[in-house]
Scaffold this active site. Structure first.
Site, PDB file in Angstrom:
ATOM      1  N   THR B 101       0.786  -1.148  -0.056  1.00 47.19           N
ATOM      2  CA  THR B 101      -0.030   0.083  -0.096  1.00 47.19           C
ATOM      3  C   THR B 101       0.791   1.352   0.000  1.00 47.19           C
ATOM      4  OG1 THR B 101      -1.526  -1.218   1.309  1.00 47.19           O
ATOM      5  CG2 THR B 101      -1.710   1.152   1.270  1.00 47.19           C
ATOM      6  N   LYS B 177      -7.178   0.987  -2.867  1.00 48.05           N
ATOM      7  CA  LYS B 177      -6.616   0.356  -1.597  1.00 48.05           C
ATOM      8  C   LYS B 177      -6.691   1.340  -0.587  1.00 48.05           C
ATOM      9  CE  LYS B 177      -4.750  -2.648   1.266  1.00 48.05           C
ATOM     10  NZ  LYS B 177      -3.376  -3.021   1.335  1.00 48.05           N
ATOM     11  N   LYS B 245       0.482   3.815   9.664  1.00 43.73           N
ATOM     12  CA  LYS B 245       1.096   4.230   8.144  1.00 43.73           C
ATOM     13  C   LYS B 245       0.066   4.313   7.273  1.00 43.73           C
ATOM     14  CE  LYS B 245       2.312   0.278   5.942  1.00 43.73           C
ATOM     15  NZ  LYS B 245       1.672   0.331   4.747  1.00 43.73           N
TER      16      LYS B 245
END
Lengths: 306, 306
Positions: B101, B177, B245
């Site tokens: 990602t 995503k 993150k």
């Protein structure tokens, strides 16, 4: 415990949920009386075979089960115990089913007042929306004494797909509903934030709906509400004001318990902003229209929907 | 377009996701090489029939499909284009599958560097968790040129239950995503807020799980993560740091686009607080432990888990 299954039932509050509840009862052969402040609604109820009345008290006359499907605790108190309230006309041993979402303490207080009159009380907030109310497929998150459930079970089964009997104490049903509303409200606001953000990223939001509903980012509310945004249809299936109310209850409870609710609070502010922008009575997916308005992105339905 | 289905495949990054990907490929008969910084992991990979290598370049030597399953964009760049990077050893016409990602712009930049070397590039972040990686049932949100998909489709089908081909442009897969991660992160934090609040309300939280998963408040993440809390098991199936993150990427993108993300930002702060309290490498349901610690409520597993 089956001596009272041929109950006469009274439904007070014939809005989108209450009308569905009353219709389900009529379809299943219950003699059903009703009351609503809207004359138009009363006419429709009469045409469907209901017994219309001019006040909660008149509607409750002769009914041993009274169901309240009004907006909140204050309205529930008024239609039960206020002027021309239903409770005064109920026979001892009758059962009140309260379906509104309210603080647990309010449910406990109302149950105590019912007991003082010799009445049973079920704290039974409902979930499922207007369509499932009409098809007799609601979910009821209920608490109350065993004798109350024994009395009301045939009626509950007529209107619900699933009745959770969660304990003896009134307030437990309301607490479950409040946890559900916390999640439901956050998920609606998050769905609106995500789908407008997807649009800002330049994505095909119909495709986003397809992918997300098959992925770990899905929620019941994302799946249910995002189609309103994709179709640009904000006619109220459930209004923004329901969530300013329900997340308001959650927020008050959290403050009272000194329990921090940062995500809930942020979602509540999104609903309040949407209501402040004039969309309080529109569908709760209107949070997406608020974000579109602020950011200038274009959603389906064109500028007139934003 | 079937002339290259007998691909030799290289997997770089053999963590919980990458090892599952490599195992799926080995099970399905693909000649598979691999590289990971952990010697222990490399030994396990060798025992499972993989061809172990001492660097990304060595692993990629002779492979016409290279899959990167590392943590983020910077690591992807390093293992592909850094010292002893994989890309230098790939034959022209080979295809890179990037599964991490990362921001869409990073995916576009990496794809451009691949094209400059005569390589195809698929921007294909994966979803589904370690279990589904191991069973070859991942979801891939992918974008790239048709020739890249034609080349890599047999490999993608070997490791995924569902491959979304979302467009030609790298960055689209990453954008999908990121929208998924926005929702997933918010839903985890909301699940933790709701279940701890339910405990503070005095409810039986096992029963809350049963009722909510059958109600409108449900989400994929509530259903998946709350059992960790009910069992008091915070061994990391997916760590808090993944969401500091990923919601960090969402947050940066929003700021860059001047797009407000109030709910995401609040959820991000909850993960940061949980990491700050020393639980960054524990399961992401640890947000509930943070709230329990702050509020003094007791969760299953006893005080040692909080």
């Amino acid at each position: 415990m089956s001596e009272r299954t041929n109950s006469k039932v009274c439904v007070i509050g014939l809005g989108s949920m209450g009308f569905g509840v009353a219709s389900s009862l009529l379809k299943k052969g219950f003699e059903t009386s009703g009351y609503d402040i809207s004359a138009e609604t009363m006419t429709r109820f009469l045409q469907d075979g209901g017994r219309a009345a001019a006040s909660p008290a008149e509607a409750a006359d002769g009914a041993d089960i009274v169901i309240t499907v009004v907006v909140n605790g204050a309205q529930t108190e008024a239609v039960l115990f206020g002027e021309n309230g239903a409770a005064t006309k109920m026979p001892k041993g009758g059962t009140i089913l309260s379906f509104a979402t309210m603080p647990p303490q309010t449910a406990e207080d109302l149950a105590q007042r019912a007991r003082d009159l010799g009445l049973n009380y079920i704290d039974g907030p409902i979930s499922g929306g207007a369509k499932r109310a009409a098809s007799g497929e609601l979910t009821v998150m209920a608490s109350g004494r065993p004798e109350a459930f024994n009395h009301a079970r045939p009626v509950l089964n007529a209107i619900a797909m699933k009745v959770y009997e969660l304990g003896d104490r009134p307030g437990i049903g309301s607490s479950f509903k409040i946890v559900n509303q916390l999640l439901a409200g956050v998920h609606i606001a998050a769905a609106c934030e995500a789908i407008t953000f997807a649009k800002a990223l330049g994505l095909d939001i119909d495709k986003v709906y397809e992918v997300i509903t098959a992925s770990a980012g899905n929620s019941w509310m994302f799946e249910n509400r995002v189609p309103h945004i994709l179709q640009g249809d904000y006619s109220p299936q459930s209004a923004v004001d329901i969530f300013t109310k329900d997340l308001g209850i959650v927020s008050d409870l959290g403050r009272g318990l000194k329990f921090p609710l940062p995500i809930t609070s942020t979602a509540l502010q999104m609903f309040i902003m949407t209501a402040a922008a004039g969309m309080g009575r529109d569908d709760d997916a209107s949070v997406a229209r608020l974000i579109a308005k602020v950011t200038g992105i274009e959603l389906p339905g064109g500028p007139e929907v934003t």
